[in-house]
Design an enzyme around this catalytic site. Structure first.
Site, PDB file in Angstrom:
ATOM      1  N   GLN A   1       0.850  -1.199   0.000  1.00 44.94           N
ATOM      2  CA  GLN A   1       0.000   0.000   0.000  1.00 44.94           C
ATOM      3  C   GLN A   1       0.883   1.245   0.000  1.00 44.94           C
ATOM      4  O   GLN A   1       1.811   1.366   0.821  1.00 44.94           O
ATOM      5  CB  GLN A   1      -0.926   0.008   1.223  1.00 44.94           C
ATOM      6  CG  GLN A   1      -1.929   1.156   1.161  1.00 44.94           C
ATOM      7  CD  GLN A   1      -2.945   1.149   2.310  1.00 44.94           C
ATOM      8  OE1 GLN A   1      -2.856   0.342   3.237  1.00 44.94           O
ATOM      9  NE2 GLN A   1      -3.897   2.056   2.257  1.00 44.94           N
TER      10      GLN A   1
ATOM     11  N   HIS B   1      -8.654   2.277  -1.194  1.00 41.05           N
ATOM     12  CA  HIS B   1      -9.033   2.108  -2.594  1.00 41.05           C
ATOM     13  C   HIS B   1      -8.972   0.629  -2.939  1.00 41.05           C
ATOM     14  O   HIS B   1      -8.135  -0.106  -2.412  1.00 41.05           O
ATOM     15  CB  HIS B   1      -8.093   2.906  -3.522  1.00 41.05           C
ATOM     16  CG  HIS B   1      -6.650   2.606  -3.285  1.00 41.05           C
ATOM     17  ND1 HIS B   1      -5.950   3.154  -2.231  1.00 41.05           N
ATOM     18  CD2 HIS B   1      -5.776   1.798  -3.933  1.00 41.05           C
ATOM     19  CE1 HIS B   1      -4.712   2.693  -2.240  1.00 41.05           C
ATOM     20  NE2 HIS B   1      -4.584   1.854  -3.272  1.00 41.05           N
TER      21      HIS B   1
HETATM   22  P1  AMP Z   1      -1.517   1.039  -3.567  1.00 39.27           P
HETATM   23  O1  AMP Z   1      -0.074   0.798  -3.910  1.00 39.27           O
HETATM   24  O2  AMP Z   1      -2.332  -0.187  -3.322  1.00 39.27           O
HETATM   25  O3  AMP Z   1      -1.639   2.073  -2.459  1.00 39.27           O
HETATM   26  O4  AMP Z   1      -2.167   1.654  -4.873  1.00 39.27           O
HETATM   27  C1  AMP Z   1      -1.964   2.969  -5.297  1.00 39.27           C
HETATM   28  C2  AMP Z   1      -2.191   2.950  -6.787  1.00 39.27           C
HETATM   29  O5  AMP Z   1      -2.431   4.272  -7.212  1.00 39.27           O
HETATM   30  C3  AMP Z   1      -0.998   2.424  -7.600  1.00 39.27           C
HETATM   31  O6  AMP Z   1      -1.405   1.282  -8.350  1.00 39.27           O
HETATM   32  C4  AMP Z   1      -0.632   3.604  -8.502  1.00 39.27           C
HETATM   33  O7  AMP Z   1      -0.239   3.191  -9.804  1.00 39.27           O
HETATM   34  C5  AMP Z   1      -1.916   4.403  -8.514  1.00 39.27           C
HETATM   35  N1  AMP Z   1      -1.752   5.824  -8.782  1.00 39.27           N
HETATM   36  C6  AMP Z   1      -0.887   6.681  -8.193  1.00 39.27           C
HETATM   37  N2  AMP Z   1      -1.039   7.914  -8.691  1.00 39.27           N
HETATM   38  C7  AMP Z   1      -2.022   7.835  -9.622  1.00 39.27           C
HETATM   39  C8  AMP Z   1      -2.641   8.777 -10.497  1.00 39.27           C
HETATM   40  N3  AMP Z   1      -2.276  10.071 -10.532  1.00 39.27           N
HETATM   41  N4  AMP Z   1      -3.621   8.345 -11.321  1.00 39.27           N
HETATM   42  C9  AMP Z   1      -3.999   7.046 -11.313  1.00 39.27           C
HETATM   43  N5  AMP Z   1      -3.460   6.108 -10.504  1.00 39.27           N
HETATM   44  C10 AMP Z   1      -2.483   6.503  -9.678  1.00 39.27           C
END
Ligand code: AMP
Length: 115
Positions: free
Chosen positions: A94, A100
Site C-alpha cells: 500500500q 481504494h
Molecule cells: P496502492 O499501492 O495499493 O496504495 O495503490 C496505489 C495505486 O495508485 C498504484 O497502483 C498507482 O499506480 C496508482 N496511482 C498513483 N497515482 C495515480 C494517479 N495520478 N492516477 C492514477 N493512478 C495513480
C-alpha cells in the site's frame, strides 16, 4: 491536517485524471501504472478511512457500494469477472493511505493471486 491524498486531489480536479464512473460516495479512475488489461481503482470520495479494515469497521455500506461499483465496471470494461485487491499496509504494497480497491480484469492468469 495531513496533505490531501492523490485521490482527493484527482476528485477535486487538482490532478488530471478521468473519472470514469461514480456513485453517491465513490468514484473510479484508471490506474496510472496498469498491472492487468483492465486495471481500475474504486475509491471513496471521503479520505476518512486509510484502509479496508478501517472502512469495513466504520462504514460497511460504503464498502458494499464500492464492490457494487467494481462489479459494474468489470461488466462494462471486461467480461464481468474481476479480481478485487485492497493492499493493506506498506509491507503489502500500500502506497496511498486513502482506501481504494484495485479492480483487475480481462485475461488474468488463472490461479495467480498476484496483482
Ligand atoms: P496502492 O499501492 O495499493 O496504495 O495503490 C496505489 C495505486 O495508485 C498504484 O497502483 C498507482 O499506480 C496508482 N496511482 C498513483 N497515482 C495515480 C494517479 N495520478 N492516477 C492514477 N493512478 C495513480
Amino acid at each position: 491536517m495531513s496533505e490531501p491524498s492523490i485521490f482527493t486531489r484527482i476528485l477535486e480536479g487538482e490532478v488530471p485524471s478521468e473519472i470514469i464512473a461514480e456513485t453517491e460516495n465513490a468514484f473510479a479512475i484508471r490506474d496510472i501504472a496498469p498491472q492487468a488489461p483492465v486495471h481500475l481503482l474504486v475509491i471513496p470520495k471521503s479520505a476518512e478511512y486509510r484502509n479496508v479494515v478501517e472502512l469495513a469497521a466504520g462504514d460497511p455500506a460504503l464498502l458494499a457500494e464500492m464492490i457494487g461499483l467494481a462489479n459494474s465496471l468489470a461488466s462494462e470494461h471486461a467480461g464481468g469477472d474481476f479480481r478485487l485487491i485492497f493492499n493493506t499496509g506498506p509491507a503489502a504494497g500500500q502506497t496511498v493511505f486513502h482506501v481504494h480497491a484495485h479492480v483487475l480484469a480481462g485475461d488474468l492468469d488463472e490461479g495467480s493471486l498476484g496483482g
